[in-house]
Design an enzyme around this catalytic site. Structure first.
Site, PDB file in Angstrom:
ATOM      1  CG  PHE A 111      37.449   4.570   3.022  1.00 50.36           C
ATOM      2  CD1 PHE A 111      38.087   3.969   1.938  1.00 50.36           C
ATOM      3  CD2 PHE A 111      38.181   4.787   4.177  1.00 50.36           C
ATOM      4  CE1 PHE A 111      39.421   3.586   2.011  1.00 50.36           C
ATOM      5  CE2 PHE A 111      39.512   4.408   4.252  1.00 50.36           C
ATOM      6  CZ  PHE A 111      40.132   3.805   3.178  1.00 50.36           C
ATOM      7  CE  LYS A 112      40.460   1.602   5.310  1.00 49.34           C
ATOM      8  NZ  LYS A 112      41.186   1.204   6.487  1.00 49.34           N
ATOM      9  CG  ASP A 113      31.339  -0.174   5.799  1.00 48.04           C
ATOM     10  OD1 ASP A 113      31.722  -1.250   6.274  1.00 48.04           O
ATOM     11  OD2 ASP A 113      30.888   0.758   6.485  1.00 48.04           O
ATOM     12  CG  LEU A 116      36.646  -4.583   3.388  1.00 49.48           C
ATOM     13  CD1 LEU A 116      37.194  -4.027   4.686  1.00 49.48           C
ATOM     14  CD2 LEU A 116      37.208  -5.979   3.138  1.00 49.48           C
TER      15      LEU A 116
END
Length: 495
Positions: A111-113, A116
């Site tokens: 989920f950091k994508d 980011l």
């Protein structure tokens, strides 16, 4: 309406969104929060006809008010493109009565994508807007996912360098391989002999080191953050909750205005805080269900009103949640303290000095939007197996923590409100733990054999992010003690 940003520990000075994004952390050690939460004010019928990118613009333009329409749309266009393997960016999958919001279709399958992918563009745009001449050094600590996602976003972005610290023995083999094989002339990865909290504390100390800042400035550098403490990370995360609601309406699963619950597997508290902000923008969210693993510091906080990090640090199969200091909780503390920076600073100083603090009864009364619980390692494995056997749907360990806590919530409250579960990582990122949960007969297989087997049983193609690291060479192999972190930063920057 202009939205400015102030520090949770400050004396009231405000900065613009672009200045807050550039700084990452306030000079006083506090986190930037908006002076007010803007209202979304768009009917769900209209949202349902929009693409992810269009919803992203509507949400983010309300927070990032010093960005022009062209600037923000350019950032969104460059972020949410073909690097995502699904046209809708975040599919919503229904399984066993819940709605899984798949946040893992980006370059690093976590989920950091979602945030980011856009942060580098927000940051470089912010630098131009503020006439920054120094090269920006992204300094970040990771419990597994942020580091790789940040490096993928910043790799070879002009005017930036990125240094990532991670706990050498505290991430999954796939997470580590993703990081140490990262290409890019401006990317650096350093293992530390400690845990994530050690890495995060070390990074915070460098941000607050005025002498180091001056030294680096003289060498042409300035720090910024890609951790979830950066408001440029938090705002893009609000988007996918709005998109999820619009998708449920479009698919006929809910009526306009119908309330939903949201369940989020939580370590650093950023992802669930984004859902809280979405609720405060007017999105019809009823309950925010905060799911912890055996490092249940947040569960204890919601249960008792006491935050206490003085406990054993447990390495679990959901390593991105192996966190005892939930940095983003400070933003919630500030809010329930009546935006009292002195009170917030006092509690954060107590946390730093004694490892704990306690909120007042009045503050606790304002937490009624939240429900906290946790899942043991055994329970996490059981729910992966059960969901697969009952539905054929395979989830990763972090998502399983959320699914388990959601089951506990339903049992405790008998609440049948439709619920979105934030599915924060692909099962391919934690293949061994996932396959071990499904059947111990897979234990003897090598990592990539397991990946192929998971693809077969789940009937899902192996993600590109995994295929890329099968044969990729290790490019980063530095490991240091926590005390050596500032020295290695200076060495890498030749400062």
């Amino acid at each position: 309406m202009e939205i400015l940003y102030k520090s949770t520990r400050g004396t009231g000075e405000c900065v613009t969104a672009s200045q807050a994004i550039l700084k990452g952390l306030s000079d006083d050690g506090g986190l930037f929060v908006p002076t007010q939460i803007p209202v979304l004010g768009i009917p769900v019928e209209k949202l349902a006809s929009m693409t992810y990118q269009e919803i992203a613009y509507e949400v983010m333009s309300r927070f990032l008010t010093d960005f022009t329409e062209d600037e923000l749309k350019a950032c969104i266009e460059r972020a949410y493109d073909s690097k995502f393997d699904t046209k809708e960016i975040v599919p919503v999958k229904k399984a066993d009565g819940a709605y899984y919001l798949e946040l893992f279709h980006g370059a690093t399958i976590a989920f950091k994508d979602m945030a980011l992918s856009i942060l580098p563009h927000l940051l470089t745009t912010s630098a131009k807007k503020n006439n920054v001449k120094n090269e920006i050094v992204i300094l970040t600590a990771t419990s597994g996912d942020t580091g790789k996602a940040a490096m993928a976003g910043f790799a070879d972005v002009p005017g930036t360098k990125i240094i990532v610290f991670y706990p050498k023995n505290g991430v999954s083999p796939v997470q580590e391989k993703q990081m140490v094989t990262q290409k890019g002339n401006n990317t650096y990865v350093v293992g530390i002999t400690g845990n994530f909290d050690d890495a995060q504390t070390g990074v915070k100390k460098m941000f607050n080191d005025k002498n180091m800042a001056e030294e680096l400035s003289n060498a042409g550098y300035q720090f910024s953050s890609a951790n979830s403490i950066n408001i440029g990370r938090l705002v893009p995360q609000i988007v996918y909750y709005v998109y999820a609601y619009a998708t449920l309406y479009k698919n006929g699963e809910i009526k306009a205005g119908e309330k939903i619950n949201v369940t989020v597997p939580t370590g650093n508290f950023g992802n669930i805080l984004a859902a809280f902000y979405a609720k405060n923008m007017g999105l019809p969210i009823e309950k925010l269900i905060c799911a912890s693993n055996e490092n249940k510091v947040l569960y204890d906080f919601f249960s008792t009103g006491s935050y206490d990090r003085n406990r054993d640090f447990i390495l679990t199969t959901s390593p991105s949640m192996d966190i005892l200091i939930s940095s983003n909780l400070e933003r919630l503390i500030y809010r329930i303290a009546g935006e009292d920076a002195d009170k917030t600073r006092e509690m954060m100083n107590e946390l730093s000095k004694d490892g704990k603090y306690e909120i007042t009864a009045e503050m606790r009364a304002q937490l009624k939007d939240f429900y906290g619980n946790y899942a043991t390692e055994e329970e996490t494995a059981k729910i992966i197996k059960k969901l697969y056997e009952d539905t054929g749907y395979v989830i990763d360990t972090h998502t399983a923590v959320a699914a388990c806590v959601y089951e506990k919530y339903k049992t405790a409250t008998k609440d049948d409100t439709k619920t979105v579960i934030a599915s924060t990582a692909s099962p391919f990122k934690f293949t061994r733990s996932v396959m071990d949960a499904i059947d111990h007969k897979y234990d003897a297989m090598e990592d990539f054999e397991l990946i192929d087997k998971l693809s077969e049983i789940a009937n899902v193609k192996v993600p590109n992010a995994i295929e890329e690291i099968r044969t990729a060479p290790v490019l980063h192999d530095t490991v240091v003690e926590v005390a050596e972190m500032p020295a290695i930063v200076k060495k890498l920057l030749n400062a």
